[in-house]
Design an enzyme around this catalytic site. Structure first.
Site, PDB file in Angstrom:
ATOM      1  N   SER A 116       7.143  65.107  18.964  1.00  0.00           N
ATOM      2  CA  SER A 116       7.938  65.346  17.600  1.00  0.00           C
ATOM      3  C   SER A 116       7.522  64.582  16.424  1.00  0.00           C
ATOM      4  O   SER A 116       6.629  64.615  16.175  1.00  0.00           O
ATOM      5  CB  SER A 116       9.382  64.973  18.220  1.00  0.00           C
ATOM      6  OG  SER A 116      10.347  65.663  17.329  1.00  0.00           O
ATOM      7  N   HIS A 117       8.462  63.818  15.810  1.00  0.00           N
ATOM      8  CA  HIS A 117       8.087  63.071  14.542  1.00  0.00           C
ATOM      9  C   HIS A 117       7.047  61.891  15.022  1.00  0.00           C
ATOM     10  O   HIS A 117       6.191  61.413  14.295  1.00  0.00           O
ATOM     11  CB  HIS A 117       9.225  62.124  14.085  1.00  0.00           C
ATOM     12  CG  HIS A 117       9.190  61.610  12.875  1.00  0.00           C
ATOM     13  ND1 HIS A 117      10.235  61.112  12.087  1.00  0.00           N
ATOM     14  CD2 HIS A 117       7.917  61.513  11.942  1.00  0.00           C
ATOM     15  CE1 HIS A 117       9.906  60.856  10.993  1.00  0.00           C
ATOM     16  NE2 HIS A 117       8.645  61.013  10.938  1.00  0.00           N
ATOM     17  N   ASP A 243      20.643  71.931  32.940  1.00  0.00           N
ATOM     18  CA  ASP A 243      20.344  71.032  31.864  1.00  0.00           C
ATOM     19  C   ASP A 243      21.473  71.457  30.780  1.00  0.00           C
ATOM     20  O   ASP A 243      21.224  72.252  29.900  1.00  0.00           O
ATOM     21  CB  ASP A 243      19.063  70.743  31.218  1.00  0.00           C
ATOM     22  CG  ASP A 243      18.826  69.850  30.262  1.00  0.00           C
ATOM     23  OD1 ASP A 243      19.692  69.324  30.029  1.00  0.00           O
ATOM     24  OD2 ASP A 243      17.572  69.335  30.273  1.00  0.00           O
ATOM     25  N   ASP A 261      10.621  75.687  20.003  1.00  0.00           N
ATOM     26  CA  ASP A 261      10.987  75.252  21.121  1.00  0.00           C
ATOM     27  C   ASP A 261      12.492  74.578  21.011  1.00  0.00           C
ATOM     28  O   ASP A 261      13.189  73.683  21.839  1.00  0.00           O
ATOM     29  CB  ASP A 261       9.928  73.854  21.535  1.00  0.00           C
ATOM     30  CG  ASP A 261      10.146  72.723  20.252  1.00  0.00           C
ATOM     31  OD1 ASP A 261      10.866  72.982  19.359  1.00  0.00           O
ATOM     32  OD2 ASP A 261       9.549  71.860  20.559  1.00  0.00           O
ATOM     33  N   HIS A 283      12.224  71.591  23.394  1.00  0.00           N
ATOM     34  CA  HIS A 283      11.842  70.364  22.824  1.00  0.00           C
ATOM     35  C   HIS A 283      12.046  68.956  23.573  1.00  0.00           C
ATOM     36  O   HIS A 283      11.285  68.154  23.600  1.00  0.00           O
ATOM     37  CB  HIS A 283      12.576  70.360  21.600  1.00  0.00           C
ATOM     38  CG  HIS A 283      11.807  69.374  20.416  1.00  0.00           C
ATOM     39  ND1 HIS A 283      10.762  69.636  19.800  1.00  0.00           N
ATOM     40  CD2 HIS A 283      12.227  67.963  19.965  1.00  0.00           C
ATOM     41  CE1 HIS A 283      10.293  68.516  19.078  1.00  0.00           C
ATOM     42  NE2 HIS A 283      11.264  67.545  18.930  1.00  0.00           N
ATOM     43  N   ASP A 285      12.344  69.327  27.065  1.00  0.00           N
ATOM     44  CA  ASP A 285      11.407  69.435  28.271  1.00  0.00           C
ATOM     45  C   ASP A 285      10.207  68.923  27.928  1.00  0.00           C
ATOM     46  O   ASP A 285       9.431  68.379  28.975  1.00  0.00           O
ATOM     47  CB  ASP A 285      11.085  70.977  28.561  1.00  0.00           C
ATOM     48  CG  ASP A 285      12.708  71.707  29.041  1.00  0.00           C
ATOM     49  OD1 ASP A 285      13.418  71.188  29.331  1.00  0.00           O
ATOM     50  OD2 ASP A 285      12.631  72.697  28.850  1.00  0.00           O
ATOM     51  N   GLN A 289      12.864  65.727  29.672  1.00  0.00           N
ATOM     52  CA  GLN A 289      14.272  65.639  29.526  1.00  0.00           C
ATOM     53  C   GLN A 289      15.277  66.810  29.709  1.00  0.00           C
ATOM     54  O   GLN A 289      14.502  67.862  29.771  1.00  0.00           O
ATOM     55  CB  GLN A 289      14.687  64.890  28.295  1.00  0.00           C
ATOM     56  CG  GLN A 289      13.751  63.728  28.009  1.00  0.00           C
ATOM     57  CD  GLN A 289      14.649  62.523  28.607  1.00  0.00           C
ATOM     58  OE1 GLN A 289      15.516  62.761  29.391  1.00  0.00           O
ATOM     59  NE2 GLN A 289      14.091  61.340  28.470  1.00  0.00           N
ATOM     60  N   LEU A 293      15.181  67.558  34.278  1.00  0.00           N
ATOM     61  CA  LEU A 293      15.605  69.070  34.263  1.00  0.00           C
ATOM     62  C   LEU A 293      14.735  69.966  33.463  1.00  0.00           C
ATOM     63  O   LEU A 293      14.869  69.871  32.107  1.00  0.00           O
ATOM     64  CB  LEU A 293      17.031  69.015  34.056  1.00  0.00           C
ATOM     65  CG  LEU A 293      17.856  68.530  35.215  1.00  0.00           C
ATOM     66  CD1 LEU A 293      19.307  68.425  34.773  1.00  0.00           C
ATOM     67  CD2 LEU A 293      17.676  69.238  36.560  1.00  0.00           C
TER      68      LEU A 293
HETATM   69 CA    CA Z   1      15.668  70.089  29.851  1.00  0.00          CA
END
Ligand code: CA
Length: 317
Positions: A116-117, A243, A261, A283, A285, A289, A293
């Site tokens: 990401s960032h 999740d 995503d 995003h 996964d 996370q 899950l």
């Molecule tokens: Ca997930």
């Protein structure tokens, strides 16, 4: 009989969870003294906005990924920068930590992987301190902006009450995340937002163009200034019914006009060699996370990281 069936099912599910990341790739089958992911230079993981290295010293941002890569032979470090701040501020903090890592390991360079960032932060590091960097990889990073950031930016005028309130809550949250993860880096929600808009990333790309595709959805240069550039991302949104974070991804994805995503569009994620841009990962996964899950119908995120470590190793990095 029913108890026995329950026991067998539990054992099978447990085996699946432990071996899952390895099941599709026999080459990676190795559980001790492994060298499959043994890169020449250490791997440094850099988190996204509102991210952290570990919460309370246990809960990891890259959930289960550092240990898994180390089991396969890699040396891995996780870093922590301001949860919300500009790419330049975060990048400078990252440089300080990489200097420590090179001192600890005695290796002159690192392989940077940013989510990401974090994918923009690692580009900044490569531009400012190329001597410290062997490769740059971004995972689900908005190199050409995130539509959600544009929406927030456009709908909250500069200096407005609403903008102040949003910044206050975002920074308070980021400060709390910083505190429970053991850091007190300065937070600036509006700077973070400005760094992730289409205009903000365009300005950043003009100054730091390495690896950024010239066309709207092409690939970027594979090697710039001796540094290799890679990226991957997902276009899954609702990927695992267990999740609860999938609901948030489903809502944020509504701001996007292209495959995404949940937070970053497919084309915006492109940098250098695009390894794949449509994993069935959202995003979160992408960093395994929440609590691992993720979808069982596509490559496990841990295997994606492991394969990439093997790729870097085979390139002599
Ligand atoms: Ca997930």
């Amino acid at each position: 009989m029913r108890q026995l069936r329950g026991f067998v099912l539990t054992v099978l599910v447990s085996i699946g969870l432990i071996l899952g990341p390895d099941l599709r790739d026999a080459e990676a089958w190795c559980w001790w003294n492994c060298n499959y992911a043994k890169t020449k230079y250490p791997i440094v993981l850099a988190h996204g906005a509102a991210g952290f290295d570990e919460l309370f010293g246990v809960y990891e941002y890259f959930y289960g990924i550092p240990d898994y890569l180390e089991d396969k032979g890699a040396t891995v470090f996780t870093t922590e920068v301001s949860q919300l701040n500009s790419t330049e501020v975060r990048g400078e903090q990252l440089i300080d930590q990489i200097e420590v890592i090179t001192a600890i390991t005695g290796k002159p360079k690192v392989n940077l992987i940013g989510h990401s960032h974090g994918g923009l932060d690692v580009r900044y590091v490569a531009a400012v301190r190329p001597d410290l960097v062997a490769s740059v990889t971004s995972v689900g990073s908005p190199h050409k902006g995130a539509d959600l950031a544009d929406y927030l930016d456009e709908n909250f005028e500069d200096g407005s009450f609403t903008q102040g309130v949003i910044a206050f809550f975002a920074e308070s949250l980021a400060t709390v995340i910083g505190l429970v993860s053991g850091t007190t880096n300065p937070q600036d929600g509006l700077e973070a937002l400005a760094s992730l808009t289409t205009a903000g990333t365009a300005a950043f790309n003009a100054t730091y163009p390495a690896g950024v595709p010239a066309s709207s959805c092409g690939e970027g240069a594979s090697v710039v200034n001796g540094i290799r550039y890679y990226s991957w991302s997902g276009t899954g949104v609702l990927t695992n019914a267990l999740d609860v974070s999938d609901v948030a991804m489903g809502l944020t994805s509504l701001f996007y006009g292209e495959a995404n995503d949940g937070l970053v569009g497919r084309c915006s994620s492109h940098l250098g060699d695009v390894l794949r841009d449509n994993y069935f990962h959202n995003h979160l996964d992408e960093v395994n996370q929440v609590f691992g899950l993720v979808s069982i119908f596509d490559s496990n995120p841990k295997s994606v990281f492991r394969s990439h470590a093997n790729r870097l190793k085979n390139k002599g990095l």
